[in-house]
Design a protein around this motif. Structure first.
Motif, short mmCIF file in Angstrom:
data_model
loop_
_atom_site.label_atom_id
_atom_site.label_comp_id
_atom_site.label_asym_id
_atom_site.label_seq_id
_atom_site.Cartn_x
_atom_site.Cartn_y
_atom_site.Cartn_z
N ILE A 24 -74.74 -22.32 54.75
CA ILE A 24 -75.83 -23.29 54.64
C ILE A 24 -76.21 -23.73 56.04
CG2 ILE A 24 -76.62 -25.41 53.55
CD1 ILE A 24 -75.43 -23.24 51.59
N SER A 25 -77.45 -23.52 56.40
CA SER A 25 -77.90 -23.84 57.75
C SER A 25 -79.19 -24.65 57.69
CB SER A 25 -78.14 -22.55 58.54
OG SER A 25 -79.22 -21.83 57.97
N GLN A 26 -79.68 -25.01 58.86
CA GLN A 26 -81.00 -25.62 59.00
C GLN A 26 -81.68 -24.95 60.17
OE1 GLN A 26 -80.52 -29.89 59.26
NE2 GLN A 26 -80.69 -30.07 57.05
N GLU A 27 -82.99 -24.91 60.10
CA GLU A 27 -83.76 -24.17 61.09
C GLU A 27 -83.52 -24.63 62.53
OE1 GLU A 27 -88.36 -22.74 61.87
OE2 GLU A 27 -87.87 -23.90 60.08
N ASN A 28 -83.53 -25.91 62.78
CA ASN A 28 -83.39 -26.43 64.14
C ASN A 28 -81.97 -26.91 64.45
OD1 ASN A 28 -86.11 -25.98 64.81
ND2 ASN A 28 -86.68 -27.81 63.68
N CYS A 29 -80.98 -26.21 63.96
CA CYS A 29 -79.58 -26.61 64.13
C CYS A 29 -78.90 -25.65 65.12
CB CYS A 29 -78.89 -26.57 62.77
SG CYS A 29 -77.10 -26.76 62.83
N LYS A 60 -84.49 -27.55 49.11
CA LYS A 60 -84.12 -28.97 49.03
C LYS A 60 -83.13 -29.27 47.89
CE LYS A 60 -87.32 -30.33 52.11
NZ LYS A 60 -86.95 -30.41 53.47
N GLU A 61 -83.22 -28.55 46.78
CA GLU A 61 -82.36 -28.81 45.62
C GLU A 61 -80.89 -28.49 45.91
OE1 GLU A 61 -86.30 -26.98 44.23
OE2 GLU A 61 -84.76 -26.46 45.67
N LEU A 62 -80.66 -27.72 46.94
CA LEU A 62 -79.30 -27.31 47.30
C LEU A 62 -78.40 -28.52 47.56
CD1 LEU A 62 -77.81 -24.60 47.91
CD2 LEU A 62 -78.25 -25.07 50.30
N ALA A 63 -78.92 -29.52 48.24
CA ALA A 63 -78.13 -30.70 48.58
C ALA A 63 -77.60 -31.39 47.33
CB ALA A 63 -78.97 -31.67 49.40
N ALA A 64 -78.44 -31.57 46.34
CA ALA A 64 -78.02 -32.23 45.11
C ALA A 64 -77.10 -31.36 44.28
CB ALA A 64 -79.25 -32.62 44.29
N GLU A 65 -77.41 -30.08 44.17
CA GLU A 65 -76.64 -29.18 43.31
C GLU A 65 -75.23 -28.93 43.83
OE1 GLU A 65 -75.98 -27.11 39.94
OE2 GLU A 65 -77.91 -28.04 40.36
N TYR A 66 -75.08 -28.81 45.16
CA TYR A 66 -73.79 -28.46 45.74
C TYR A 66 -73.24 -29.52 46.69
CZ TYR A 66 -74.70 -24.02 43.57
OH TYR A 66 -74.96 -23.05 42.64
N LEU A 67 -73.82 -30.71 46.66
CA LEU A 67 -73.37 -31.83 47.49
C LEU A 67 -73.27 -31.45 48.96
CD1 LEU A 67 -70.65 -33.24 45.07
CD2 LEU A 67 -73.03 -33.97 45.31
N ILE A 68 -74.36 -30.98 49.50
CA ILE A 68 -74.45 -30.59 50.90
C ILE A 68 -75.05 -31.77 51.67
CG2 ILE A 68 -75.41 -28.95 52.57
CD1 ILE A 68 -73.54 -27.64 50.51
N PHE A 69 -74.31 -32.30 52.63
CA PHE A 69 -74.77 -33.47 53.38
C PHE A 69 -75.06 -33.17 54.84
CE2 PHE A 69 -72.06 -35.13 49.94
CZ PHE A 69 -73.05 -35.77 49.21
N SER A 70 -74.65 -32.01 55.32
CA SER A 70 -74.90 -31.66 56.72
C SER A 70 -74.91 -30.15 56.86
CB SER A 70 -73.82 -32.27 57.62
OG SER A 70 -72.56 -31.69 57.32
N ALA A 71 -75.39 -29.73 58.01
CA ALA A 71 -75.40 -28.30 58.31
C ALA A 71 -74.73 -28.11 59.67
CB ALA A 71 -76.83 -27.77 58.34
N PRO A 72 -74.01 -27.03 59.82
CA PRO A 72 -73.75 -25.99 58.83
C PRO A 72 -72.70 -26.42 57.81
CG PRO A 72 -72.55 -25.50 60.82
CD PRO A 72 -73.35 -26.75 61.09
N THR A 73 -72.80 -25.85 56.63
CA THR A 73 -71.77 -25.98 55.61
C THR A 73 -71.46 -24.58 55.13
OG1 THR A 73 -72.50 -28.17 54.93
CG2 THR A 73 -71.18 -26.93 53.35
N LEU A 74 -70.19 -24.27 55.01
CA LEU A 74 -69.74 -22.96 54.56
C LEU A 74 -69.07 -23.13 53.21
CD1 LEU A 74 -69.71 -23.10 57.75
CD2 LEU A 74 -68.31 -21.09 57.64
N LEU A 75 -69.52 -22.39 52.21
CA LEU A 75 -68.97 -22.46 50.87
C LEU A 75 -68.47 -21.08 50.45
CD1 LEU A 75 -71.76 -24.53 49.06
CD2 LEU A 75 -69.63 -25.38 50.03
N PHE A 76 -67.25 -21.04 49.94
CA PHE A 76 -66.66 -19.79 49.47
C PHE A 76 -66.37 -19.94 47.98
CE2 PHE A 76 -62.67 -16.96 49.57
CZ PHE A 76 -63.41 -15.80 49.36
N GLY A 87 -67.41 -27.80 56.83
CA GLY A 87 -68.69 -28.25 57.33
C GLY A 87 -68.64 -28.67 58.79
N LYS A 88 -69.80 -28.62 59.40
CA LYS A 88 -70.06 -29.08 60.76
C LYS A 88 -69.14 -28.43 61.79
CE LYS A 88 -73.14 -31.99 62.39
NZ LYS A 88 -74.51 -31.57 62.42
N PHE A 89 -67.92 -28.92 61.91
CA PHE A 89 -66.98 -28.41 62.92
C PHE A 89 -65.99 -27.46 62.23
CE2 PHE A 89 -68.39 -32.63 64.24
CZ PHE A 89 -69.07 -32.27 65.38
N VAL A 90 -66.33 -26.21 62.21
CA VAL A 90 -65.57 -25.21 61.46
C VAL A 90 -64.35 -24.78 62.25
CG1 VAL A 90 -65.69 -22.92 60.42
CG2 VAL A 90 -67.69 -24.42 60.37
#
Length: 116
Positions: A24-29, A60-76, A87-90
């Motif tokens: 999970i990323s963001q364009e300007n991150c 945008k729905e990703l945040a609500a569905e998977y509780l994503i509060f910051s980027a990057p977030t890695l989900l396995f 998240g954030k500091f991997v």
């Protein structure tokens, strides 16, 4: 890395593949852009894991569905269930240990399945 562009694509991808890694990323991150090649390189060791990227600012729905509060977030995910989240500091050593553990378990489980 292929990108998923809708919440439905994300859900289908998770449900249709056994071992799934979502980046999970963001364009300007800048952190997101720095981690991407490290993650791709790490997952080359685990070819059974399907990797996809989702830009949280575009899905945008990703945040609500998977509780994503910051980027990057890695989900396995394993068999549709979230197994690991970072998240954030991997911490790549911790991440690789978790992946290696489940990956070796999956290999052993497949070897024990009787052939018909």
């Amino acid at each position: 890395m292929k990108k998923l562009e809708t919440i439905q694509e994300v859900m289908n991808f998770i449900n249709e593949n056994h071992l799934v890694f979502l980046y999970i990323s963001q364009e300007n991150c800048s952190v997101c852009h720095a981690l991407r090649p490290k993650l791709i390189e790490l997952l080359k060791k685990y070819p059974k894991i399907e990797l996809r990227e989702v830009e949280a600012d575009k899905v945008k729905e990703l945040a609500a569905e998977y509780l994503i509060f910051s980027a990057p977030t890695l989900l396995f995910f394993v068999a549709g269930k979230e197994y690991f989240r970072e998240g954030k500091f991997v911490q790549f050593k911790k991440l690789e240990a978790a992946i290696a553990q489940i990956y070796s378990f999956e290999d052993r489980a497949q070897m024990q399945v009787p052939k018909q």
